[in-house]
Design an enzyme around this catalytic site. Sequence first.
Site, short mmCIF file in Angstrom:
data_model
loop_
_atom_site.label_atom_id
_atom_site.label_comp_id
_atom_site.label_asym_id
_atom_site.label_seq_id
_atom_site.Cartn_x
_atom_site.Cartn_y
_atom_site.Cartn_z
N SER A 48 -27.38 -15.30 -41.40
CA SER A 48 -26.82 -15.53 -42.73
C SER A 48 -25.65 -14.61 -43.03
O SER A 48 -24.84 -14.88 -43.93
CB SER A 48 -27.90 -15.34 -43.80
OG SER A 48 -28.94 -16.28 -43.65
N GLY A 228 -22.33 -19.25 -44.78
CA GLY A 228 -21.28 -20.16 -45.24
C GLY A 228 -21.58 -20.84 -46.57
O GLY A 228 -22.57 -20.54 -47.25
N CYS A 254 -33.33 -20.21 -48.55
CA CYS A 254 -31.96 -19.71 -48.71
C CYS A 254 -30.94 -20.84 -48.61
O CYS A 254 -30.84 -21.65 -49.52
CB CYS A 254 -31.69 -18.59 -47.72
SG CYS A 254 -30.37 -17.47 -48.25
N GLN A 258 -30.43 -24.41 -50.93
CA GLN A 258 -29.21 -24.97 -51.51
C GLN A 258 -28.94 -26.38 -51.00
O GLN A 258 -28.51 -27.25 -51.77
CB GLN A 258 -28.04 -24.03 -51.19
CG GLN A 258 -28.19 -22.65 -51.80
CD GLN A 258 -27.40 -21.58 -51.06
OE1 GLN A 258 -26.65 -21.87 -50.12
NE2 GLN A 258 -27.56 -20.32 -51.47
N ASN A 296 -30.58 -12.50 -49.27
CA ASN A 296 -29.25 -12.43 -48.67
C ASN A 296 -28.53 -13.74 -48.92
O ASN A 296 -28.67 -14.69 -48.16
CB ASN A 296 -29.34 -12.16 -47.17
CG ASN A 296 -27.98 -12.30 -46.50
OD1 ASN A 296 -26.94 -12.15 -47.15
ND2 ASN A 296 -27.98 -12.60 -45.22
N GLY A 298 -24.81 -15.52 -51.05
CA GLY A 298 -23.63 -15.39 -51.90
C GLY A 298 -23.34 -16.63 -52.71
O GLY A 298 -22.36 -16.68 -53.46
N HIS A 341 -36.09 -14.77 -49.06
CA HIS A 341 -36.62 -14.81 -47.70
C HIS A 341 -38.09 -14.38 -47.66
O HIS A 341 -38.39 -13.20 -47.53
CB HIS A 341 -35.80 -13.89 -46.80
CG HIS A 341 -34.48 -14.46 -46.41
ND1 HIS A 341 -34.25 -15.07 -45.20
CD2 HIS A 341 -33.32 -14.54 -47.08
CE1 HIS A 341 -33.00 -15.48 -45.13
NE2 HIS A 341 -32.41 -15.17 -46.27
N GLU A 343 -40.13 -14.64 -45.28
CA GLU A 343 -40.49 -14.08 -43.98
C GLU A 343 -40.15 -12.59 -43.89
O GLU A 343 -40.55 -11.91 -42.94
CB GLU A 343 -39.78 -14.84 -42.85
CG GLU A 343 -38.36 -14.42 -42.54
CD GLU A 343 -37.34 -14.81 -43.60
OE1 GLU A 343 -36.20 -14.32 -43.55
OE2 GLU A 343 -37.69 -15.60 -44.50
#
Length: 372
Positions: A48, A228, A254, A258, A296, A298, A341, A343
């Site tokens: 990521s 990305g 994550c 999206q 994590n 953006g 996350h 995990e």
Amino acid sequence: MSDQRAILLLADGTTYHGKAAGKIGTTIGEICFNTGMTGYQEIFTDPSYFGQLLVATNAHIGNYGISDSEIESDSVKIAGLICKNFTVPYSRQQAQSSIQEYFEKEGVVGISDVDTRAIVRHIRDKGAMNAIISSENFDLEDLKQQLGAAPNMEGLELSSRVTTKEAYTMGDPNASIKIAVLDLGTKKNILRNFLSRDCYVKVFPARAGIEEINAFGADGLFISNGPGDPGAMDYAVHTAQAMLAEDKPMFGICLGHQILARAVGIPTYKMHNGHRGINHPVFNLLTGKSEITSQNHGFGVSPEEIEKNLDIVEVTHRNLNDDTIEGIRILGKPAFSVQYHPEASPGPHDAAYLFDQFVDSIKERMNGGVRD
């Protein structure tokens, strides 16, 4: 370590001077910061982070060395490292090498001995932006030209650069459950969580079609994390829509969260800074409990558009710092996702129950049960 100097130049012209760390060279990426106190090697190898320059807010990076058992992918994925103390000596018996040896082997350029507090304050105010690190070129005008030619993270498709090239399997073929993983940049610990729950996993490239995935005969479908802009990944959205039509249990983490949102018409947006660390508080709206999570990302899922589509999507988790969307489930479908996350690796394990929730929903379907 030599005292060779290095320079960090941000897209807004802000400049920091420090010492070279890792390989001598030049590297460009989007600057971001992670607030975790431990787990630097897992962070370095998290797909990521591909294309990003990482600011470590913890004072010492490298102090417990590098261990082969603590990698989350096949190589370092960060574009470069920015830290206060690049600590080469280590004493941990389990470590195989120093961080300097590791970065030289992996070709990672970094800068140390800079005021990371000042850098974090600056990008917290100004937002995420591109930056360049160099320990070989100190011509500011030339560095500015290189930086100006670099693409912005917004609109950038990166999963196809970190995904597996060929599909592969993990686990016992005789396990009770088969899970298909759409690899947008998955971490190894996600796969380990499935294997520990008696699952046989097949990992597919990011651009795999639904026909290839269906041929595996999976009982559940998983969409992984990755780097990305999700807004530039129509190919993954189309696959997720086809997966939803299969009406099998689905789980996304994550970037997968999206993509699942986009699959039902909910757009995403670029965040001012994003969330990166292992201490982010999340409120579970279904249980009334809070969780400390590893994060994590953006980009985020649009809360305004979710409010307009509450007949399609239910919000299950919210961030307690800024009220952003941290989890959803698709109404009428056995599909859910979270922005963080579960995990961990690194991070707390408060959210590991989500893997159990996914596996339990598969077992219910296999046993003819009905999931609400």
